[in-house]
Structures are given as C-alpha cells and as structure tokens.
Design a protein around this motif. Structure first.
Motif, mmCIF file in Angstrom:
data_model
loop_
_atom_site.group_PDB
_atom_site.id
_atom_site.type_symbol
_atom_site.label_atom_id
_atom_site.label_comp_id
_atom_site.label_asym_id
_atom_site.label_seq_id
_atom_site.Cartn_x
_atom_site.Cartn_y
_atom_site.Cartn_z
ATOM 1 N N THR A 125 59.360 60.928 55.617
ATOM 2 C CA THR A 125 58.605 61.734 55.217
ATOM 3 C C THR A 125 58.370 61.069 53.759
ATOM 4 O O THR A 125 57.245 60.846 53.078
ATOM 5 C CB THR A 125 59.392 63.115 54.936
ATOM 6 O OG1 THR A 125 58.833 63.588 56.050
ATOM 7 C CG2 THR A 125 58.003 63.712 54.422
ATOM 8 N N PHE A 126 59.476 61.097 52.853
ATOM 9 C CA PHE A 126 59.155 60.930 51.079
ATOM 10 C C PHE A 126 59.426 59.498 50.519
ATOM 11 O O PHE A 126 59.421 59.228 49.304
ATOM 12 C CB PHE A 126 59.916 61.462 50.531
ATOM 13 C CG PHE A 126 59.822 63.024 51.044
ATOM 14 C CD1 PHE A 126 58.642 64.031 50.893
ATOM 15 C CD2 PHE A 126 60.829 64.214 51.815
ATOM 16 C CE1 PHE A 126 58.319 65.252 50.734
ATOM 17 C CE2 PHE A 126 60.492 65.195 52.230
ATOM 18 C CZ PHE A 126 59.226 65.684 51.350
ATOM 19 N N LEU A 127 59.719 58.205 51.636
ATOM 20 C CA LEU A 127 60.538 57.357 51.047
ATOM 21 C C LEU A 127 59.439 55.887 50.350
ATOM 22 O O LEU A 127 59.566 55.665 48.928
ATOM 23 C CB LEU A 127 60.943 56.435 52.201
ATOM 24 C CG LEU A 127 61.213 55.143 51.801
ATOM 25 C CD1 LEU A 127 62.232 54.989 51.060
ATOM 26 C CD2 LEU A 127 61.464 53.940 53.245
ATOM 27 N N VAL A 128 58.067 56.138 50.419
ATOM 28 C CA VAL A 128 56.890 55.744 49.878
ATOM 29 C C VAL A 128 56.705 56.346 48.826
ATOM 30 O O VAL A 128 56.558 55.773 47.331
ATOM 31 C CB VAL A 128 55.680 56.104 50.638
ATOM 32 C CG1 VAL A 128 54.462 55.429 49.543
ATOM 33 C CG2 VAL A 128 55.985 55.051 52.014
ATOM 34 N N ALA A 129 56.825 57.991 47.791
ATOM 35 C CA ALA A 129 56.674 58.270 47.170
ATOM 36 C C ALA A 129 57.996 58.628 46.130
ATOM 37 O O ALA A 129 57.595 58.172 45.540
ATOM 38 C CB ALA A 129 56.323 60.306 48.186
ATOM 39 N N ALA A 130 59.139 58.125 46.747
ATOM 40 C CA ALA A 130 60.269 57.924 45.787
ATOM 41 C C ALA A 130 59.996 56.645 45.633
ATOM 42 O O ALA A 130 60.221 56.172 44.285
ATOM 43 C CB ALA A 130 61.507 58.322 46.427
ATOM 44 N N ILE A 131 59.661 55.789 46.304
ATOM 45 C CA ILE A 131 59.232 53.929 45.400
ATOM 46 C C ILE A 131 58.619 53.403 44.917
ATOM 47 O O ILE A 131 58.608 53.480 43.794
ATOM 48 C CB ILE A 131 59.059 53.268 47.252
ATOM 49 C CG1 ILE A 131 60.203 52.887 47.972
ATOM 50 C CG2 ILE A 131 58.507 51.990 46.728
ATOM 51 C CD1 ILE A 131 59.968 51.609 48.868
ATOM 52 N N GLY A 132 57.720 54.832 44.797
ATOM 53 C CA GLY A 132 56.379 54.598 43.972
ATOM 54 C C GLY A 132 56.663 54.894 42.873
ATOM 55 O O GLY A 132 55.438 55.157 41.660
ATOM 56 N N GLN A 133 57.518 56.311 42.760
ATOM 57 C CA GLN A 133 58.068 56.474 41.510
ATOM 58 C C GLN A 133 58.875 55.460 40.093
ATOM 59 O O GLN A 133 58.367 56.027 38.811
ATOM 60 C CB GLN A 133 58.984 57.883 41.827
ATOM 61 C CG GLN A 133 58.464 59.028 42.104
ATOM 62 C CD GLN A 133 59.208 60.578 41.855
ATOM 63 O OE1 GLN A 133 60.493 60.278 42.081
ATOM 64 N NE2 GLN A 133 58.807 61.487 41.823
ATOM 65 N N SER A 134 59.197 54.278 41.246
ATOM 66 C CA SER A 134 60.133 53.888 39.840
ATOM 67 C C SER A 134 59.645 52.272 40.621
ATOM 68 O O SER A 134 59.363 51.871 39.462
ATOM 69 C CB SER A 134 61.121 53.750 40.665
ATOM 70 O OG SER A 134 61.645 53.505 42.007
ATOM 71 N N SER A 135 58.471 51.990 41.066
ATOM 72 C CA SER A 135 57.948 51.004 41.014
ATOM 73 C C SER A 135 56.710 50.617 41.293
ATOM 74 O O SER A 135 55.870 51.630 41.630
ATOM 75 C CB SER A 135 58.714 51.064 43.001
ATOM 76 O OG SER A 135 59.463 50.853 42.823
ATOM 77 N N PRO A 136 55.259 49.528 40.952
ATOM 78 C CA PRO A 136 54.655 49.201 40.954
ATOM 79 C C PRO A 136 53.346 50.190 42.350
ATOM 80 O O PRO A 136 54.083 50.639 43.121
ATOM 81 C CB PRO A 136 53.974 47.938 40.907
ATOM 82 C CG PRO A 136 55.511 47.372 40.546
ATOM 83 C CD PRO A 136 56.697 48.010 41.317
ATOM 84 N N GLY A 137 52.389 50.385 41.908
ATOM 85 C CA GLY A 137 51.341 51.120 42.959
ATOM 86 C C GLY A 137 51.669 50.764 44.358
ATOM 87 O O GLY A 137 51.992 51.420 45.704
#
Length: 386
Positions: free
Chosen positions: A206-218
């Motif tokens: 559920t949250f993997l994409v959102a988690a990656i987006g917090q510390s990586s490019p969009g």
C-alpha cells in the motif's frame, strides 16, 4: 484485477498532494479494499456456483472498471470508501473465477504454465504503475484514475469470453493415499506465518510508492511500482519450478526472508538504488509466498486448509494498514520497518513448518497420486479453496 486492485498504490501520493487526502484516510481507503476482498473471497468459498458463472465474471469486470471511473468523479471520502470496498469484492471474484478457470482447463499441463497466468496480476501492476509514471508530469490525480479505468475497460474486453471452470462431475472427490496423519502442529505454524505475511506484505503493497517518493525523485516511486509488477509476472512460474528441487516449506522460508529484506531496504536507505532493489525483491516474492503457502496447506490435507489460510491472510491485510496508521504521521519509514519485522516473524513461523514436515503425504484423485503444484493450490472452486 492487477490494475483495479493495485493502481491505488501509485495514485495515493498524488491524492495526498492534490486531493487533500490525509494519511489516516489513505490507510482507511486501503482497508476498505481489503475488507471487500475478504467478502469476495468468502463469497467464492460459500457459494461455489458463483465461481462457475460467466455472468458473475462479466459483472465483476464491469463493476471493477466503474469503481475506477467513479474515484475522480467525487471528493467525498465516504464515497471513496464505498468504491474501494466494491473494487475489493469484484477483484476477489475475478481472481477466483479466472484462476479456477485456468487451473481447470490446464490441469494436465505443467505447473509453470498456470503460474504464468497468475503473473497477470503482476502485469496489471506494471501497466498501472507505468500509466501513472507517464501521467504524473502532465496530468493530475483525477486523470490517473480516468486512465486506469480506460485501461481496465480494455483488459475487461479482452477477457470477456473467458470460460469459467465447469461443475465437477459426480465421483471426483479427493481421496487420501493412506491413513490421515495429525497435521495440526504444521498447519498451525503455517496459519500463523501466512496471517503475519498478510499484515506485513500489505503495508508495503500500500505505502511503498509513497515511502520511496519521500526520499527519492518523483519518478522513482512509480518506477519502482512498475518494477514490482515486472518482477511479479514470472514469480509464480519460477517458484513452481524451484519446487521441483526444494521442498515448499524451505522455499516459503526463503521467500519470506527475501521479502523482509526488500521491505526494509527503502526504510534503511534513502537511495534510488535501494528503492529499485526493494521493488524487485518484493515483486518477486509476494505472489510466490501466496502460492507456496496455499500449496503447503493443501499438501497437509488439513480440512478446509485453503479457505482457512485465505481468511487469515485477508484478516491480516485488513489489520495491516490500521496497525501502522498511527506511525504514518511521522512518514513511512517506521511503518515499513514494522512491516519487515512482521514478515521476518512470518519467516520464523515458516521455519517451524519445516521441522519434521511430512513430505511423503500426497493426494489421490481417481487412484492416481496428484502433486498439487504451487499455482494449482492458489485458487479453486470447491468450498475448500479460494
């Protein structure tokens, strides 16, 4: 089904940023979908005739597509909850019917062939992730939902004439190859392992994409989700092939350990490389874990094993987002670490299944030993399967 159920994951960050969706509301929408999936799976268990109905399949395809189209038509969280609930019910019915159909018609074929069909879920994930990746720079969250509805409509049309499995002829009940052995201790450990997997995997799912987006490019979040789908496409077939050389309990332990590492990576390291490796490890295991666990339960000949395992897994999916919701106020790192710990606990429980596992047990149908392959136990139509 891969699009309708999982496109929410790459769209979630857009809804946070553009639609004013709070972290708590995002978790609740995910939970609504998982509650719906449990309802749909139980419907398939309690009313096997649904699984053999072309009308139910086609109705579910239409409902799933309409729920995607309905998401951008409103800003009401209550309406979104209802739509995601209905999407979960339709997704479960589609999966059960499609899986039962291919397993029925490909019963005499090698196990890896239906395994590739299960990879369709991964293909749907990859396509939906690619869709959002392309649109995120030129359109908003509403356009992403509209486009996903269009993609689902195309895939629904292509699968419109799928033939559900036929009702089993009289006299095809499964018989045992020998005296029944007590299997409670192995099944109990397996049930705990698979329920814990439901909790841990769904937090990452559920949250993997959102988690990656917090510390990586969009682009990294959506790109990682595409990799999850691509890795999932061959995973079921791959684990089925590995099952020829290693026992399922061993493979289940390995798959869970690999998945725990994949979930923890983006929480421990904020690099793009860690995010992409995480996506591959997660995608390569989450479908494989399901097929391995359900096949192990069927091998044990425990009464209603697949129904019980799927129920525990579904309850775990419902509990997962709710359990981590209080942690989301501080970002997603703590939620992913907790999910990794839970999946590691599932691996430890799977290790208990290995101890003294009765590998010699088999199932006989019409007097012929039947080795229930990994994909073959993943779905079915009797009251003992989902």
């Amino acid at each position: 089904m891969g699009v309708g159920r999982f496109v929410y994951t790459p769209i979630l960050p857009l809804m946070h940023a553009q639609a004013g969706l709070s972290a708590d509301a995002g978790a609740h929408l995910a939970t609504a979908n998982y509650v719906g999936y449990l309802i749909g799976a139980l419907a398939g268990i309690l009313a096997p005739a649904l699984v053999r109905s072309p009308a139910v399949l086609r109705g579910s395809l239409v409902v799933l597509t309409l729920t995607l189209a309905g998401m951008p038509a409103t800003h009401s969280t209550a309406a979104w909850l209802v739509l995601r609930l209905l999407a979960g019910i339709a997704s479960a019915l589609i999966f059960v019917i499609a899986a039962s159909s291919l397993l029925s018609h490909l019963r005499e074929h090698p196990a890896h062939l239906p395994g590739w069909a299960f990879g369709g879920v991964g293909a749907g994930i990859a396509l939906s992730g690619l869709l959002v990746l392309v649109l995120r720079g030129v359109a908003d969250w509403q356009a992403a939902w509209w486009a996903s509805a269009g993609l689902a409509a195309v895939l629904a049309a292509l699968s419109w004439n799928l033939r559900p499995e036929h009702a089993p002829p009289p006299g095809t009940a499964v018989a045992q190859a020998g005296p029944r052995q007590p299997t409670h201790r192995w099944f109990g450990a397996l049930f705990v392992s698979y329920t814990l997997e439901g909790i841990g995997y769904i937090v990452a799912g559920t949250f993997l994409v959102a988690a990656i987006g917090q510390s990586s490019p969009g682009w990294a979040g959506s790109g990682a989700w595409v990799l999850v789908g691509l890795a999932a496409v061959p995973s079921s077939a791959l684990w089925a092939r590995l099952g020829r050389r290693w026992s399922r309990p061993d493979l289940l332990l390995a798959a869970l350990a690999i998945q725990a590492v994949g979930i923890a990576l983006p929480a421990l390291f904020g690099s793009v490389a860690a995010a992409l490796v995480s996506a591959v490890l997660f995608g390569a295991t989450f479908i494989g874990v399901s097929t391995l666990a359900l096949a192990t339960g069927a091998h044990l000949q425990y009464p209603r094993s697949v129904a019980l395992l799927t129920t525990g897994y579904s309850v775990g999916q419902i509990a997962g987002p709710l359990a981590v919701a209080p942690l989301l106020h501080h970002g997603y790192r703590q939620a992913l670490l907790l999910a990794a710990i839970v999946v590691l606990a599932a691996a430890l429980a799977a290790g208990l299944v290995r101890i003294g596992f009765p590998h010699h047990m088999a199932v006989v149908r019409h007097g012929t030993p039947e080795d229930r392959s990994v994909p073959a136990a993943a779905a079915g139509t009797s009251t003992d399967r989902t």
